[in-house]
Design an enzyme around this catalytic site. Structure first.
Site, mmCIF file in Angstrom:
data_model
loop_
_atom_site.group_PDB
_atom_site.id
_atom_site.type_symbol
_atom_site.label_atom_id
_atom_site.label_comp_id
_atom_site.label_asym_id
_atom_site.label_seq_id
_atom_site.Cartn_x
_atom_site.Cartn_y
_atom_site.Cartn_z
ATOM 1 N N SER A 171 -51.238 47.751 -100.611
ATOM 2 C CA SER A 171 -50.019 47.425 -99.880
ATOM 3 C C SER A 171 -48.795 47.445 -100.777
ATOM 4 C CB SER A 171 -50.147 46.047 -99.232
ATOM 5 O OG SER A 171 -50.851 46.130 -98.033
ATOM 6 N N HIS A 191 -45.193 41.709 -96.998
ATOM 7 C CA HIS A 191 -46.293 40.747 -96.950
ATOM 8 C C HIS A 191 -46.915 40.526 -98.324
ATOM 9 C CE1 HIS A 191 -48.971 44.384 -96.399
ATOM 10 N NE2 HIS A 191 -49.770 43.662 -97.163
ATOM 11 N N ASP A 231 -41.813 44.877 -92.683
ATOM 12 C CA ASP A 231 -42.734 44.684 -93.807
ATOM 13 C C ASP A 231 -42.244 45.393 -95.065
ATOM 14 O OD1 ASP A 231 -44.884 43.796 -95.232
ATOM 15 O OD2 ASP A 231 -46.413 44.806 -94.037
#
Length: 554
Positions: A244, A130, A163
């Site tokens: 992330s 993402h 992801d």
């Protein structure tokens, strides 16, 4: 007998339509640097208690964080170098599903990553998908080194279900960017209560941040980027926007996972993509190539727990029999054509099921049976043990990727559409639902409960109309599922195009579900439709009347 290890093939699940239930929300957190253009909306979805399915807001959603929250310094972290942690800069431009021939405004975001080395000695950067989703330009930076220049990167492979993404930097191995970098080595799945170090570049500063925590849980979790149920590790270290894609290390510096999302409303509750999921991705890309790797299989069943004594008596089950009752087998998924309604599923890949639908997962506890299916690569054989009509049987299923009537979130794929006489047709998807204003209960019901079958692979909508003389009176028909064209059922978007363009009749009679609306326009062979199509595309500045993209498997 099949055996499964953490270092073998890995995980995912069929999220059949989520059912009713509670409202936990998880978010992947890339750090957005600016904001322009309309963003995709967030829709709350219920959690299915029986199937452990959920669907959350997109990973790119903006969120407010406490910039005053300070990262802790620990002597444990000071013993490690962290030279392999990098910062990822992404320029992004998301598609606009409400006007699928256009895109939204240009935006930018940052995340984190870690350098790894493949079996072929290739140096790549592992990050969260993402972070780079819908990106148009990527850069990588080493922070805290003598030369912190940014370098252009490209996507080597991405798997949005899990992801995960691999980035490539086109620099010679002797370039100073690689100087003193020791690629991270993937460890086994961590143990409960083991200490972890989360490294990355979250909000609140520009330099490398390191937080410490412990592993508190290992189980299937819904990945907010894709709504797939995959194995995940929960840690009590803070995972904020910008973290992330960053690595999570053990005390000895081994890679225990990739930080990818946090639980909104809970303090210091972060989720980490564990080694089995990462290894599934890396091994799949290595063996099948970035384009050939098909991701994580889905079980393709709806199952009911067997804890009720009357239910067990009805199916003549002995006390020693444990498993689940199969109540639905979904078309075109792993168990389709192998399992049947009312089968009692007792074992998956040599692992016995409990009556609550879970299996023992090493010494880490129990996980939903669907996670076991995702331990395999697509195309591999899975041994199943069942009871059918009172008779014990052994059967085999071939692992298949997830297939749904209404797809879950998609990324790096431009929206498909077809425009005819100003009628805009699009397939219904989670992304489309997030783009429209308001709530449409009928479309929500299709998302949650709609089932594929041979004659209906997806739902095609008349999303809206580009007004013209040829379609006057139809402008109020919006978000309408199309059932048929001239009496022929619509299979998918490609099938609708074929029905419209192949008719020999003078008119097209397009009917919505339950014949709620009837739309009549000139056929494709008429001069009137040809002229109308040309005028409408020019009037509304649409470059092409279609983008059909890929073909759905039948």
């Amino acid at each position: 007998e099949q055996t499964i290890s953490f270092k073998g093939p890995t995980m995912s699940t069929l999220p059949p339509p989520p059912g009713s239930g509670g409202g936990e929300r998880r978010r992947g957190k890339r750090r957005r640097s600016s904001s322009s253009g309309k963003r995709r909306k967030t829709r709350e979805r219920p959690l299915d208690e029986q199937q452990s399915r959920c669907a959350q807001s997109p990973a790119v959603e903006d969120e407010t964080y406490d910039d005053n929250e300070m990262d802790s310094d620990h002597s444990l972290g000071e013993q490690l170098r962290f030279d392999n942690v990098v910062k990822v800069f992404a320029t992004i431009q998301e598609p606009d599903f409400s006007t699928p021939w256009q895109t939204m405004g240009v935006d930018s975001a940052t995340g984190s990553g870690v350098v790894i080395e493949t079996d072929s000695k290739k140096l790549l950067i592992l990050t969260a998908a993402h972070v780079i989703a819908d990106s148009t330009f990527l850069q990588i930076q080493r922070v805290g080194v003598e030369n912190p220049d940014k370098h252009i990167a490209t996507v080597f492979a991405a798997q949005h279900e899990s992801d995960l993404a691999l980035l490539e930097v086109d620099l010679h191995e002797d370039h100073e960017f690689w100087k003193d970098i020791e690629p991270a080595k993937l460890a086994d799945c961590p143990s409960l209560r083991s200490v972890v170090l989360v490294a990355g570049f979250p909000v609140g500063g520009e330099e490398l941040s390191i937080t410490e925590g412990v592993v508190s849980r290992i189980e299937g979790q819904c990945y907010s980027h894709s709504q797939r149920l995959l194995l995940a590790v929960t840690v009590d270290a803070a995972i904020n926007a910008g973290n992330s894609g960053g690595p999570v290390f053990s005390e000895s510096g081994e890679l225990l996972g990739i930080a990818f999302q946090g639980l909104q409303g809970a303090e210091n509750t972060g989720h980490v993509i564990p080694p089995p999921v990462i290894e599934h991705f890396i091994q799949g890309v290595a063996s099948k190539g970035p384009e050939g790797y098909k991701g994580y299989p889905a079980d393709g069943i709806k199952a009911q727990i067997l804890t009720n004594s009357n239910l067990r008596k009805y199916f003549n089950l002995k006390d020693s029999v444990r498993g689940v009752l199969v109540t639905e087998v979904y078309y075109n998924n792993t168990c389709y054509g192998v399992l049947e309604k009312n089968d009692i599923l007792t074992s998956v890949a040599g692992r016995s099921l409990a009556n609550n639908g879970t299996v023992a997962y090493g010494h880490y506890g129990r996980v939903d049976l669907s996670v076991v299916f995702t331990l395999f690569q697509v195309g591999e054989s899975i041994n199943l043990e069942i009871i059918r009509s009172g008779r014990a049987m052994k059967v085999k299923a071939i692992a298949k990727p997830l297939s749904r009537l209404v797809p879950l979130s998609n990324h790096n794929v431009k929206p498909r559409y077809f425009i005819y006489c100003g009628l805009v047709f699009q397939p219904l998807s989670n992304d489309y639902l997030e783009s429209i204003d308001g709530v449409n209960p009928a479309l929500e019901a299709l998302f949650y409960s709609g089932l594929q079958k041979a004659g209906r692979l997806e739902v095609v909508l008349l999303s809206h109309t580009l007004s013209d003389d040829v379609n006057v009176g139809y402008e109020k028909i919006v978000d309408a599922p199309i059932r048929s064209v001239n009496g022929q059922n619509v299979r998918d978007l490609q099938g609708l195009v074929e029905l419209i363009e192949s008719t020999s009749e003078p008119f097209l009679r397009i009917c919505t579900f339950d014949d709620h609306d009837v739309i009549v326009v000139p056929s494709a062979k008429s001069k009137e439709s040809t002229e109308a199509n040309k005028i409408i595309l020019e009037r509304y500045s649409v470059a092409s009347d279609r983008r059909l993209g890929y073909t759905l498997p039948t």
